[in-house]
Motif scaffolding. Structure first.
Motif, PDB file in Angstrom:
ATOM      1  N   ARG A 158       1.001  -1.234   0.074  1.00  0.00           N
ATOM      2  CA  ARG A 158       0.026   0.234   0.061  1.00  0.00           C
ATOM      3  C   ARG A 158       0.834   1.323   0.101  1.00  0.00           C
ATOM      4  O   ARG A 158       1.633   1.417   0.615  1.00  0.00           O
ATOM      5  N   HIS A 168      -1.460  -4.749   2.828  1.00  0.00           N
ATOM      6  CA  HIS A 168      -2.816  -4.975   3.179  1.00  0.00           C
ATOM      7  C   HIS A 168      -3.017  -6.492   3.762  1.00  0.00           C
ATOM      8  O   HIS A 168      -2.615  -7.433   3.144  1.00  0.00           O
ATOM      9  N   ASP A 172     -10.906  -6.086   1.667  1.00  0.00           N
ATOM     10  CA  ASP A 172     -11.981  -4.791   1.739  1.00  0.00           C
ATOM     11  C   ASP A 172     -13.126  -5.322   0.776  1.00  0.00           C
ATOM     12  O   ASP A 172     -12.795  -5.366  -0.301  1.00  0.00           O
ATOM     13  N   HIS A 248     -16.639   0.573   4.240  1.00  0.00           N
ATOM     14  CA  HIS A 248     -16.353  -0.713   3.739  1.00  0.00           C
ATOM     15  C   HIS A 248     -16.023  -1.678   5.061  1.00  0.00           C
ATOM     16  O   HIS A 248     -15.992  -1.430   5.885  1.00  0.00           O
ATOM     17  N   HIS A 250     -13.359  -4.343   6.198  1.00  0.00           N
ATOM     18  CA  HIS A 250     -11.911  -5.007   6.086  1.00  0.00           C
ATOM     19  C   HIS A 250     -12.209  -6.213   6.923  1.00  0.00           C
ATOM     20  O   HIS A 250     -12.711  -6.302   8.047  1.00  0.00           O
TER      21      HIS A 250
HETATM   22 ZN   LIG Z   1      -8.598  -3.262   4.661  1.00  0.00          ZN
END
Ligand SMILES: [Zn+2]
Length: 278
Positions: A158, A168, A172, A248, A250
């Motif tokens: 990322r 990550h 997501d 969102h 995760h």
């Molecule tokens: Zn995430």
């Protein structure tokens, strides 16, 4: 008569020293989880650590994003008279690079006091990921906790506001704020913690044998530590708490503190058709 005795001696020796074949189901690749099968009277030792198996001889192995290529699985018979070591390779996975812009600067470069809070929170989350429960809840399989577009894959390197950050550690799934989040499998809630610096309102569900799923950035949390959940129970709702640029979920997965790709859990039902013997 002589032959009969010889036969008995040979079968006795092979009985006490032999270790029955080990089967692994799934793909031995970075970021994947595998189901292993041994004789229930045997023990599995993975990279020098004994691992828990169910009454019917099933156990789990997972490989992290950067797992090294060569793995060591030892199988010891119950009375310790037989032992076999298997070496096998883990295939490399090519991970994406994810460019994320518009992250609040404080969440990319935390202050000293933020760093102290992050360290404290990390210990709380790690403690919940270290628990090992005997009940193999995971055998009931896994579902996706929320429907929606996958907006970030596991393992991506990322770059946030141009600054390289850690890879990550989950998947997501973008969905509207307030969308119900379901438990991916049966289990016990081992963490339901509000407002963590990075992951916001966070739930960890333990599925036994050291396997946990993590639900982060939640708006609401409907469960508390110690609750038992069934697959599909609504445990919270999608939000954007912690370090999130939009609503969102995760969704993370951890086996004995090794983070792996939760997508691999969704493939669990098919793994039984994809087995190899060591
Ligand atoms: Zn995430």
């Amino acid at each position: 008569m002589k032959n009969k005795y010889l036969f008995l001696i040979i079968s006795f020796i092979s009985c006490v020293t032999s270790v029955k074949a080990v089967e692994l189901c799934g793909v031995a690749k970075q970021g994947e989880i595998l189901i292993g099968k041994i004789d229930p009277n045997q023990k599995a030792i993975f990279n020098n650590k004994e691992i828990i198996s169910s009454n019917d001889g099933l156990f789990l192995l997972a490989f992290g994003r950067d797992e090294i290529n060569s793995q060591n699985l030892q199988v010891v018979s119950g009375n310790l008279s037989g032992e076999e070591t298997y070496k096998f390779a883990v295939a490399l996975t090519e991970w994406d690079i994810q460019n994320i812009k518009g992250v609040p600067p404080r969440k990319v470069t935390p202050s000293d006091s933020d760093l102290a809070a992050i360290e404290k929170e990390r210990k709380i989350v790690r403690a919940s990921l270290k628990e090992i429960k005997n009940n193999p809840y995971w055998k009931s399989g896994f579902i996706r906790p929320v429907d929606g577009r996958i907006s970030g894959q596991f393992g991506g390197q990322r770059i946030m506001n141009g600054v390289p950050k850690n890879p990550h550690q989950g998947m997501d799934i973008a969905a509207k704020e307030g969308t119900p989040v379901k438990a991916a499998s049966d289990g016990e809630v081992v963490l339901a913690y509000p407002d963590l610096f990075y992951s916001g309102n966070t739930i960890v569900v333990d599925h036994g044998h050291g396997l946990q799923t993590i639900y982060a950035h939640l708006k609401d949390m409907n469960v508390k530590r110690g609750d038992t959940v069934k697959q599909g129970d609504v445990i919270g709702t999608v939000g954007k708490t912690g370090r999130a640029t939009g609503p969102h979920l995760h969704w993370g997965a951890s086996l004995r503190n090794v983070r792996f790709n939760p997508q691999s859990l969704l493939d669990m039902n098919n793994k039984q058709q994809n087995c190899f013997t060591l």
